[in-house]
Design a protein around this motif. Structure first.
Motif, PDB file in Angstrom:
ATOM      1  N   PRO A   1      69.464  39.624  -7.160  1.00 56.13           N
ATOM      2  CA  PRO A   1      68.489  40.477  -6.470  1.00 56.13           C
ATOM      3  C   PRO A   1      69.192  41.626  -5.769  1.00 56.13           C
ATOM      4  CG  PRO A   1      68.863  38.459  -5.230  1.00 56.13           C
ATOM      5  CD  PRO A   1      69.602  38.302  -6.527  1.00 56.13           C
ATOM      6  N   THR A   2      68.434  42.627  -5.430  1.00 51.52           N
ATOM      7  CA  THR A   2      69.022  43.794  -4.775  1.00 51.52           C
ATOM      8  C   THR A   2      68.769  43.839  -3.276  1.00 51.52           C
ATOM      9  OG1 THR A   2      67.031  45.078  -5.304  1.00 51.52           O
ATOM     10  CG2 THR A   2      68.875  45.203  -6.868  1.00 51.52           C
ATOM     11  N   ASP A   3      67.662  43.212  -2.825  1.00 51.95           N
ATOM     12  CA  ASP A   3      67.366  43.282  -1.399  1.00 51.95           C
ATOM     13  C   ASP A   3      66.866  41.956  -0.827  1.00 51.95           C
ATOM     14  OD1 ASP A   3      65.019  43.361  -2.796  1.00 51.95           O
ATOM     15  OD2 ASP A   3      64.168  45.068  -1.703  1.00 51.95           O
ATOM     16  N   VAL A   4      66.114  41.170  -1.598  1.00 50.80           N
ATOM     17  CA  VAL A   4      65.587  39.894  -1.120  1.00 50.80           C
ATOM     18  C   VAL A   4      65.420  38.967  -2.329  1.00 50.80           C
ATOM     19  CG1 VAL A   4      63.198  40.714  -1.286  1.00 50.80           C
ATOM     20  CG2 VAL A   4      63.731  38.781   0.203  1.00 50.80           C
ATOM     21  N   THR A   5      65.709  37.687  -2.160  1.00 55.03           N
ATOM     22  CA  THR A   5      65.530  36.762  -3.269  1.00 55.03           C
ATOM     23  C   THR A   5      64.048  36.604  -3.578  1.00 55.03           C
ATOM     24  OG1 THR A   5      65.390  34.778  -1.866  1.00 55.03           O
ATOM     25  CG2 THR A   5      67.585  35.487  -2.560  1.00 55.03           C
ATOM     26  N   TRP A   6      63.741  36.293  -4.829  1.00 55.07           N
ATOM     27  CA  TRP A   6      62.328  36.238  -5.209  1.00 55.07           C
ATOM     28  C   TRP A   6      61.616  35.086  -4.511  1.00 55.07           C
ATOM     29  CZ3 TRP A   6      59.024  32.845  -7.753  1.00 55.07           C
ATOM     30  CH2 TRP A   6      59.584  31.719  -8.365  1.00 55.07           C
ATOM     31  N   GLY A   7      62.336  34.017  -4.206  1.00 54.64           N
ATOM     32  CA  GLY A   7      61.713  32.894  -3.519  1.00 54.64           C
ATOM     33  C   GLY A   7      61.303  33.226  -2.102  1.00 54.64           C
ATOM     34  N   VAL A   8      62.197  33.896  -1.370  1.00 51.91           N
ATOM     35  CA  VAL A   8      61.889  34.309  -0.002  1.00 51.91           C
ATOM     36  C   VAL A   8      60.697  35.263   0.009  1.00 51.91           C
ATOM     37  CG1 VAL A   8      62.766  35.617   1.973  1.00 51.91           C
ATOM     38  CG2 VAL A   8      64.212  33.902   0.880  1.00 51.91           C
ATOM     39  N   ALA A   9      60.660  36.156  -0.982  1.00 61.17           N
ATOM     40  CA  ALA A   9      59.529  37.079  -1.075  1.00 61.17           C
ATOM     41  C   ALA A   9      58.245  36.355  -1.437  1.00 61.17           C
ATOM     42  CB  ALA A   9      59.830  38.158  -2.115  1.00 61.17           C
ATOM     43  N   ALA A  10      58.341  35.366  -2.343  1.00 58.30           N
ATOM     44  CA  ALA A  10      57.148  34.668  -2.825  1.00 58.30           C
ATOM     45  C   ALA A  10      56.442  33.902  -1.715  1.00 58.30           C
ATOM     46  CB  ALA A  10      57.514  33.722  -3.962  1.00 58.30           C
TER      47      ALA A  10
ATOM     48  N   GLY B   1      73.851  42.398   1.857  1.00 60.62           N
ATOM     49  CA  GLY B   1      72.617  43.163   1.949  1.00 60.62           C
ATOM     50  C   GLY B   1      71.404  42.486   1.343  1.00 60.62           C
ATOM     51  N   ILE B   2      71.550  41.248   0.915  1.00 59.91           N
ATOM     52  CA  ILE B   2      70.453  40.536   0.259  1.00 59.91           C
ATOM     53  C   ILE B   2      69.939  39.445   1.190  1.00 59.91           C
ATOM     54  CG2 ILE B   2      69.790  39.117  -1.727  1.00 59.91           C
ATOM     55  CD1 ILE B   2      72.175  40.464  -3.214  1.00 59.91           C
ATOM     56  N   ARG B   3      68.636  39.445   1.446  1.00 61.49           N
ATOM     57  CA  ARG B   3      68.047  38.394   2.275  1.00 61.49           C
ATOM     58  C   ARG B   3      67.887  37.130   1.444  1.00 61.49           C
ATOM     59  NH1 ARG B   3      62.626  38.329   6.188  1.00 61.49           N
ATOM     60  NH2 ARG B   3      62.664  36.069   6.520  1.00 61.49           N
ATOM     61  N   ILE B   4      68.455  36.021   1.935  1.00 63.22           N
ATOM     62  CA  ILE B   4      68.398  34.746   1.212  1.00 63.22           C
ATOM     63  C   ILE B   4      67.658  33.663   1.986  1.00 63.22           C
ATOM     64  CG2 ILE B   4      70.547  35.208  -0.021  1.00 63.22           C
ATOM     65  CD1 ILE B   4      71.902  33.188   1.916  1.00 63.22           C
ATOM     66  N   GLY B   5      67.464  33.847   3.302  1.00 66.09           N
ATOM     67  CA  GLY B   5      66.893  32.805   4.146  1.00 66.09           C
ATOM     68  C   GLY B   5      65.450  33.069   4.510  1.00 66.09           C
TER      69      GLY B   5
END
Length: 393
Positions: free
Chosen positions: A76-85, A150-154
């Motif tokens: 990912p470039t900015d946030v993981t898809w799971g955190v966004a979902a 730079g990628i949000r994972i949490g």
């Protein structure tokens, strides 16, 4: 030489008074106490009849859910898809003030994803604190990891302090008595949420007995008896912990449903949620993937989950630094743990000052807020439960 047993006692039903003292009769919440003993069949039967013994079960092996391989997806470039979902970036909550316990293979506390955090670590394996397998580090990163590169994972990066219980040895295995002790430790430490991405190693129990010379059918029967006894023990412990919410806030317990299903071979090749997620009062979490922009249960995710979250192509903290992608219900459960931490924060702030947010309230809000929208048309409710877990707005 007897078998190894885990014994759950309810201290409110244990008569400890002297001959001239009044005996305790209970009536309030149970007070759980665990011990591990070597018992013969006769001794186990006699112990089970004692008033203070709530349950006992042969110790079984545990492990990490079956590894699920896959091609390395694009990062990912900015946030993981799971955190966004699950809606974390748009939530007004970050998990600040919530206390989460991760019971897994330990943690790489020096990873940049955990910069500035305080950890209370306890080893239940004998191998010492720290993570040699990377599983626990990856799980913890999804719950409360800070941005990496730079990628949000949490999901809940506002958490400042966390409990880390090491229940998986450096070699990859563990035992049920260690897991049970870790659950009780975390609850007594005041955890708002406990998350477990581990499973009972039923086939390993069979293999160990076969190696001792037992026929396969007998080894399987023994493992089934032990599994059934452990289910009852877990149910008893969870009931006792739930009773504590009558006098304190309680603890919400979350667990991965397991990766034993094989829908890619045949859609009917499904397995129900495994222990510990199958116990009463534990939220079983199934794993989701994206298919042409829609959500669907993964091929490996066990059915009869209570709620679900992303569990395929999940990027999080990698042992030694950086990020890596993993697949499994192990990756889905920490998403829900992070969501639960945000709901704890939401309820603590929303309730009147004299009120106390309780685990049952958080569970109800979490399940009520889950959504069945955005799934493939033929999504099975038995697979997704209440749907995709969502953070408070």
């Amino acid at each position: 030489m007897g078998d190894r047993y885990t014994v759950l006692r309810d201290l409110t039903r244990t008569f400890t008074a002297g001959p001239l003292e009044a005996r305790r009769t209970g009536g309030g919440p149970g007070e759980p106490h665990l011990e591990t003993l070597d018992l013969s069949k006769r001794e186990a039967r006699a112990l089970a009849a004692e008033p203070g013994v709530a349950a006992l079960a042969p110790t079984m092996p545990i492990g990490l859910p079956i590894d699920v391989d896959g091609d390395e997806p694009p990062a990912p470039t900015d946030v993981t898809w799971g955190v966004a979902a699950v809606g974390a970036p748009g939530s007004s909550r970050t998990g600040e003030g919530s206390l989460v316990a991760v019971l897994d293979s330990g943690i790489d506390a020096g990873h940049t994803a955990f910069a500035g955090m305080e950890f209370v670590q306890k080893d239940f394996t004998g191998d010492g604190n720290g993570d040699k397998r990377g599983h626990g580090t990856h799980v913890a990163g999804t719950v409360f990891g800070r941005p990496v590169e730079g990628i949000r994972i949490g999901v809940a990066p506002g958490i400042g302090r966390a409990l880390i219980g090491k229940v998986i040895r450096d070699s990859g295995g563990g035992t049920t008595d260690a897991l049970l002790e870790a659950i009780l430790w975390a609850a007594r430490e005041g955890a708002d949420v406990i998350t477990m991405s581990v499973s009972f190693a039923f086939t390993k129990a069979v293999e160990e007995d076969v190696a001792e010379g037992l026929p396969v059918f007998l080894a399987t029967a023994r493992a089934l008896e032990a599994y059934r006894a452990n289910l009852r023990l877990f149910d008893s412990l969870m009931r006792m912990l739930a009773e504590r919410s009558a006098v304190d806030k309680g603890t919400l317990v979350i667990a991965a449903s397991g990766n034993s299903s094989m829908r890619e071979v045949n859609p009917a090749f499904e397995v129900g949620a495994e222990l510990p997620s199958a116990a009463d009062g534990v939220l079983a979490v199934g794993a989701l993937q994206k298919v042409d922009g829609l959500l669907d249960v993964t091929r490996f995710s066990n059915t009869f989950a209570d709620v679900c979250a992303p569990g395929k192509d999940v990027f999080s903290a990698r042992l030694g630094g950086g990020l890596s992608a993993k697949n499994g219900t192990s990756m889905a459960a920490p998403h829900v743990a992070g969501v639960a931490a945000l709901w704890w924060e939401e309820l603590r702030d929303a309730l009147p000052p004299a009120s106390v947010a309780r685990a049952s309230m958080v569970a109800n809000r979490l399940l009520a807020a889950a959504t069945g929208a955005g799934f493939v048309p033929d999504a099975d409710l038995a697979d997704i439960g209440a749907g995709l877990a969502l953070c408070p707005p």
